[in-house]
Design an enzyme around this catalytic site. Sequence first.
Site, PDB file in Angstrom:
ATOM      1  N   ASN A 115       0.695  -1.017   0.100  1.00  0.00           N
ATOM      2  CA  ASN A 115      -0.085   0.036  -0.098  1.00  0.00           C
ATOM      3  C   ASN A 115       0.787   1.306   0.100  1.00  0.00           C
ATOM      4  OD1 ASN A 115      -2.446   1.646   0.670  1.00  0.00           O
ATOM      5  ND2 ASN A 115      -1.309   2.112   2.487  1.00  0.00           N
ATOM      6  N   ARG A 170      -8.333   5.361   1.467  1.00  0.00           N
ATOM      7  CA  ARG A 170      -7.647   4.525   0.551  1.00  0.00           C
ATOM      8  C   ARG A 170      -6.677   5.561  -0.356  1.00  0.00           C
ATOM      9  NH1 ARG A 170     -13.366   1.716  -1.001  1.00  0.00           N
ATOM     10  NH2 ARG A 170     -12.749  -0.182   0.159  1.00  0.00           N
ATOM     11  N   ASP A 179       1.675   6.868   0.253  1.00  0.00           N
ATOM     12  CA  ASP A 179       0.806   6.070  -0.277  1.00  0.00           C
ATOM     13  C   ASP A 179       0.917   5.943  -1.688  1.00  0.00           C
ATOM     14  OD1 ASP A 179      -1.664   4.860   0.742  1.00  0.00           O
ATOM     15  OD2 ASP A 179      -2.775   5.971  -0.794  1.00  0.00           O
ATOM     16  N   ARG A 207      -0.549 -12.317   2.742  1.00  0.00           N
ATOM     17  CA  ARG A 207      -1.499 -11.599   3.433  1.00  0.00           C
ATOM     18  C   ARG A 207      -0.974 -10.062   2.938  1.00  0.00           C
ATOM     19  NH1 ARG A 207      -0.109  -7.359   7.365  1.00  0.00           N
ATOM     20  NH2 ARG A 207      -1.558  -7.072   8.885  1.00  0.00           N
ATOM     21  N   ASP A 209      -1.328  -6.529   3.369  1.00  0.00           N
ATOM     22  CA  ASP A 209      -1.063  -5.499   4.362  1.00  0.00           C
ATOM     23  C   ASP A 209      -2.004  -4.300   4.058  1.00  0.00           C
ATOM     24  OD1 ASP A 209       0.077  -4.358   7.201  1.00  0.00           O
ATOM     25  OD2 ASP A 209       0.696  -2.916   5.611  1.00  0.00           O
ATOM     26  N   HIS A 213      -6.703   0.028   2.878  1.00  0.00           N
ATOM     27  CA  HIS A 213      -6.131   1.372   2.408  1.00  0.00           C
ATOM     28  C   HIS A 213      -6.022   1.321   0.738  1.00  0.00           C
ATOM     29  CE1 HIS A 213      -6.156   2.704   6.600  1.00  0.00           C
ATOM     30  NE2 HIS A 213      -5.653   1.294   6.844  1.00  0.00           N
ATOM     31  N   GLU A 245      -5.976  -7.841   5.150  1.00  0.00           N
ATOM     32  CA  GLU A 245      -5.785  -7.222   6.172  1.00  0.00           C
ATOM     33  C   GLU A 245      -7.001  -6.061   5.972  1.00  0.00           C
ATOM     34  OE1 GLU A 245      -4.210  -4.497   9.814  1.00  0.00           O
ATOM     35  OE2 GLU A 245      -3.632  -4.175   7.709  1.00  0.00           O
ATOM     36  N   ASN A 311      -3.212 -10.834  16.808  1.00  0.00           N
ATOM     37  CA  ASN A 311      -2.184 -10.780  16.029  1.00  0.00           C
ATOM     38  C   ASN A 311      -1.315  -9.622  16.506  1.00  0.00           C
ATOM     39  OD1 ASN A 311      -3.085  -7.938  15.744  1.00  0.00           O
ATOM     40  ND2 ASN A 311      -3.296  -8.066  13.365  1.00  0.00           N
ATOM     41  N   ARG A 350      -5.466 -19.040  11.955  1.00  0.00           N
ATOM     42  CA  ARG A 350      -4.046 -18.595  12.089  1.00  0.00           C
ATOM     43  C   ARG A 350      -3.712 -18.544  13.671  1.00  0.00           C
ATOM     44  NH1 ARG A 350      -2.505 -12.886   9.865  1.00  0.00           N
ATOM     45  NH2 ARG A 350      -3.642 -12.406  11.804  1.00  0.00           N
TER      46      ARG A 350
HETATM   47  C1  AAO Z   1       5.150   4.058  12.616  1.00  0.00           C
HETATM   48  C2  AAO Z   1       4.711   4.995  13.761  1.00  0.00           C
HETATM   49  C3  AAO Z   1       3.852   6.382  13.545  1.00  0.00           C
HETATM   50  C4  AAO Z   1       4.648   6.947  12.319  1.00  0.00           C
HETATM   51  C5  AAO Z   1       4.856   5.710  10.924  1.00  0.00           C
HETATM   52  C6  AAO Z   1       5.318   6.575   9.747  1.00  0.00           C
HETATM   53  O1  AAO Z   1       4.230   4.204  14.987  1.00  0.00           O
HETATM   54  O2  AAO Z   1       3.662   7.065  14.518  1.00  0.00           O
HETATM   55  O3  AAO Z   1       3.639   7.700  11.671  1.00  0.00           O
HETATM   56  O4  AAO Z   1       5.750   4.853  11.709  1.00  0.00           O
HETATM   57  O5  AAO Z   1       6.549   7.175  10.116  1.00  0.00           O
HETATM   58  C7  AAO Z   1       2.697  -0.728  11.929  1.00  0.00           C
HETATM   59  C8  AAO Z   1       2.593   0.055  13.136  1.00  0.00           C
HETATM   60  C9  AAO Z   1       2.599   1.473  13.026  1.00  0.00           C
HETATM   61  C10 AAO Z   1       3.783   2.110  12.222  1.00  0.00           C
HETATM   62  C11 AAO Z   1       3.773   1.287  10.932  1.00  0.00           C
HETATM   63  C12 AAO Z   1       4.864   1.793  10.165  1.00  0.00           C
HETATM   64  O6  AAO Z   1       1.177  -0.441  13.868  1.00  0.00           O
HETATM   65  O7  AAO Z   1       2.471   2.083  14.142  1.00  0.00           O
HETATM   66  O8  AAO Z   1       3.890   3.364  12.401  1.00  0.00           O
HETATM   67  O9  AAO Z   1       3.657  -0.264  11.391  1.00  0.00           O
HETATM   68  O10 AAO Z   1       6.011   1.455  10.719  1.00  0.00           O
HETATM   69  C13 AAO Z   1      -4.826   0.834  10.960  1.00  0.00           C
HETATM   70  C14 AAO Z   1      -4.740   0.121   9.542  1.00  0.00           C
HETATM   71  C15 AAO Z   1      -4.088  -1.253   9.409  1.00  0.00           C
HETATM   72  C16 AAO Z   1      -3.003  -1.436  10.468  1.00  0.00           C
HETATM   73  C17 AAO Z   1      -3.265  -0.645  11.671  1.00  0.00           C
HETATM   74  C18 AAO Z   1      -1.910  -0.739  12.541  1.00  0.00           C
HETATM   75  O11 AAO Z   1      -6.223   0.043   9.049  1.00  0.00           O
HETATM   76  O12 AAO Z   1      -3.870  -1.584   8.183  1.00  0.00           O
HETATM   77  O13 AAO Z   1      -3.667   0.492  11.559  1.00  0.00           O
HETATM   78  N1  AAO Z   1      -2.437  -2.452  10.333  1.00  0.00           N
HETATM   79  C19 AAO Z   1      -1.085  -2.767   9.316  1.00  0.00           C
HETATM   80  C20 AAO Z   1      -0.099  -3.782  10.214  1.00  0.00           C
HETATM   81  C21 AAO Z   1       0.664  -2.910  10.916  1.00  0.00           C
HETATM   82  C22 AAO Z   1       1.547  -1.710  10.169  1.00  0.00           C
HETATM   83  C23 AAO Z   1       0.710  -1.322   9.137  1.00  0.00           C
HETATM   84  C24 AAO Z   1      -0.447  -1.941   8.682  1.00  0.00           C
HETATM   85  C25 AAO Z   1       1.261  -0.154   8.044  1.00  0.00           C
HETATM   86  O14 AAO Z   1      -0.551  -4.920  10.703  1.00  0.00           O
HETATM   87  O15 AAO Z   1       1.544  -3.467  11.865  1.00  0.00           O
HETATM   88  O16 AAO Z   1       1.750  -0.531  11.044  1.00  0.00           O
HETATM   89  O17 AAO Z   1       1.989  -1.011   7.248  1.00  0.00           O
HETATM   90  C26 AAO Z   1      -9.371   1.946  13.424  1.00  0.00           C
HETATM   91  C27 AAO Z   1      -9.434   1.573  12.048  1.00  0.00           C
HETATM   92  C28 AAO Z   1      -8.268   0.626  11.594  1.00  0.00           C
HETATM   93  C29 AAO Z   1      -7.074   1.135  12.154  1.00  0.00           C
HETATM   94  C30 AAO Z   1      -7.016   1.687  13.616  1.00  0.00           C
HETATM   95  C31 AAO Z   1      -5.641   2.206  13.960  1.00  0.00           C
HETATM   96  O18 AAO Z   1      -9.462   1.060  14.474  1.00  0.00           O
HETATM   97  O19 AAO Z   1     -10.719   0.974  11.863  1.00  0.00           O
HETATM   98  O20 AAO Z   1      -8.423   0.336  10.282  1.00  0.00           O
HETATM   99  O21 AAO Z   1      -5.912   0.321  11.688  1.00  0.00           O
HETATM  100  O22 AAO Z   1      -8.098   2.507  13.471  1.00  0.00           O
HETATM  101  O23 AAO Z   1      -5.051   3.292  13.252  1.00  0.00           O
HETATM  102  C32 AAO Z   1     -11.522   0.744  17.930  1.00  0.00           C
HETATM  103  C33 AAO Z   1     -12.419   0.699  16.527  1.00  0.00           C
HETATM  104  C34 AAO Z   1     -11.655   0.314  15.359  1.00  0.00           C
HETATM  105  C35 AAO Z   1     -10.502   1.325  15.405  1.00  0.00           C
HETATM  106  C36 AAO Z   1      -9.696   1.036  16.851  1.00  0.00           C
HETATM  107  C37 AAO Z   1      -8.423   2.183  16.820  1.00  0.00           C
HETATM  108  O24 AAO Z   1     -11.045  -0.594  18.175  1.00  0.00           O
HETATM  109  O25 AAO Z   1     -13.399  -0.241  16.554  1.00  0.00           O
HETATM  110  O26 AAO Z   1     -12.103   0.342  14.351  1.00  0.00           O
HETATM  111  O27 AAO Z   1     -10.503   1.533  17.829  1.00  0.00           O
HETATM  112  O28 AAO Z   1      -8.804   3.391  16.654  1.00  0.00           O
END
Ligand code: AAO
Length: 509
Positions: A115, A170, A179, A207, A209, A213, A245, A311, A350
């Site tokens: 992405n 997205r 992006d 998977r 990732d 988005h 994901e 996870n 998983r």
């Molecule tokens: C790092 C730093 C950041 C910096 C960035 C760039 O931490 O501060 O800005 O670098 O320099 C992982 C880490 C991130 C890290 C990133 C890159 O988790 O901290 O950032 O690597 O190094 C969203 C996405 C989902 C993503 C998840 C973490 O939709 O795709 O965030 N997961 C994957 C991987 C993950 C990885 C990435 C993607 C990026 O598994 O390891 O990030 O490649 C809502 C939305 C979700 C969203 C969450 C969190 O969720 O629905 O889609 O996930 O927010 O933003 C309740 C709600 C629920 C909500 C949740 C949290 O539970 O019901 O819907 O609250 O608000």
Amino acid sequence: MKFVLLFSLIGFCWAQYDPHTTNGRTAIVHLFEWRWVDIAKECERYLAPKGFGGVQVSPPNENIIINNPSRPWWERYQPISYKLCTRSGNENEFRDMVTRCNNVGVRIYVDAVINHMCGSGNPAGTSSTCGSYFNPQNREFSAVPYSAWDFNDNKCNGEIYNYNDANQVRNCRLSGLLDLALDKDYVRTKVADYMNYLIDIGVAGFRLDAAKHMWPGDIKAVLDKLHNLNTQWFSQGSRPFIFQEVIDLGGEAIKGSEYFGNGRVTEFKYGAKLGTVIRKWDGEKMAYLKRTGEGCWGFVPTDRALVFVDNHDNQRGHGAGGSSILTFWDARMYKMAVGFMLAHPYGFTRVMSSYRWNRNFQNGQDVNDWIGPPNNNGVTKEVTINPDTTCGNDWVCEHRWRQIRNMVAFRNVVNGQPFANWWDNGSNQVAFGRGNRGFIVFNNDDWALSATLQTGLPAGTYCDVISGDKVDGNCTGLRVNVGSDGKAQFSISNSAEDPFIAIHAESKL
Ligand code: AAO
């Protein structure tokens, strides 16, 4: 001729939902942050003999090196190029792992970060795992190469703030990550080239990732460019297994169902719900699990679901699911949750395999949620194996816990059998079987369970695979006697170390 065409169409349509495991194996394990050399050994010494179908590996492509904080696990989600060199190993080690795992019937699934590239705020340079040059300011990633044209800045020049706006989710930047413009054929081709390189090496699928988005149609355009799987290990015409994901807990603009055409989707509601039930929060009871997967909780259909208890994100407060998520830190409840998931027919499962880190909660937040894998000066440590078969060097290896490993075997033994013989006490004592091949009983109440239950199994003495193992025809744990009427008496203390019992056709003594 017409029939042949029809069959090949059906075969083609279903293929991306099929994990291509061997011998009907039903579960995969995420060996989070493991080195390729350790995974190769684990396939041979443990995963193949214990019946695991495959491994989800950490992203194998070149990523940024972050030194502040020091080498966080999440640097691997900031791609710099599609060269295969990371803390997990180099390309030769990756190839050797894929070959050796496939040769013992264990599949490799790659975590594909397509992405975005690295965060926009990082300085230019060569602080990357293969030393490739990059400059986030002018969007230059010379080893792909990508340049300013290949990013979505013209559509959105900022962050995602509003998850109720699908365009923003997205086209804008997830956590500041640059992006990619996946509507461009050039970008689709570069991504597909990377994935095809891995397919040709022998991986079984991906998977995707941050799939939420990406536009489903853009993902499809990339998938349409992918090769069939390597015929050294897969039958002619096999398509890569795809699981996307997509975090859909409900209440946002984007639905998991939008992605069904491309492959399976991660069902995040499952772990959140199961955690809430096992913790007995919000008035939940295990008795309510009777209808799991039938749609009453709004889960995606079973043949589109990739399910898990936790996870790599939500075990440390990233991503979604919240505080109900169970992890190895809550071992007793965690084993019950994983046991339930593996016994129940819903979804493709998983299992998580983690490392320990020094948690430090401040105002309810773990300030150490960034800590990377066990390492010496940044070099990932070997997964050592203790005499009792558990792992050393702070690798948790949940997949080697007897209760979890034996429930993976249970799932294989009952594969294809219907959900049957449900029983509950109206509270947190429940039991169910899978046809005439397996039966499981849980006591998550604060009082003892004592009941005579219909197991559906043939008469005989069975070894409980939670408290022990069947070894040379003997049982190192509890024995369960099933009568000629299929019934058996179960007693489970509420203070038992593991308050559940599971028996199956191959644990018969
Ligand atoms: C790092 C730093 C950041 C910096 C960035 C760039 O931490 O501060 O800005 O670098 O320099 C992982 C880490 C991130 C890290 C990133 C890159 O988790 O901290 O950032 O690597 O190094 C969203 C996405 C989902 C993503 C998840 C973490 O939709 O795709 O965030 N997961 C994957 C991987 C993950 C990885 C990435 C993607 C990026 O598994 O390891 O990030 O490649 C809502 C939305 C979700 C969203 C969450 C969190 O969720 O629905 O889609 O996930 O927010 O933003 C309740 C709600 C629920 C909500 C949740 C949290 O539970 O019901 O819907 O609250 O608000």
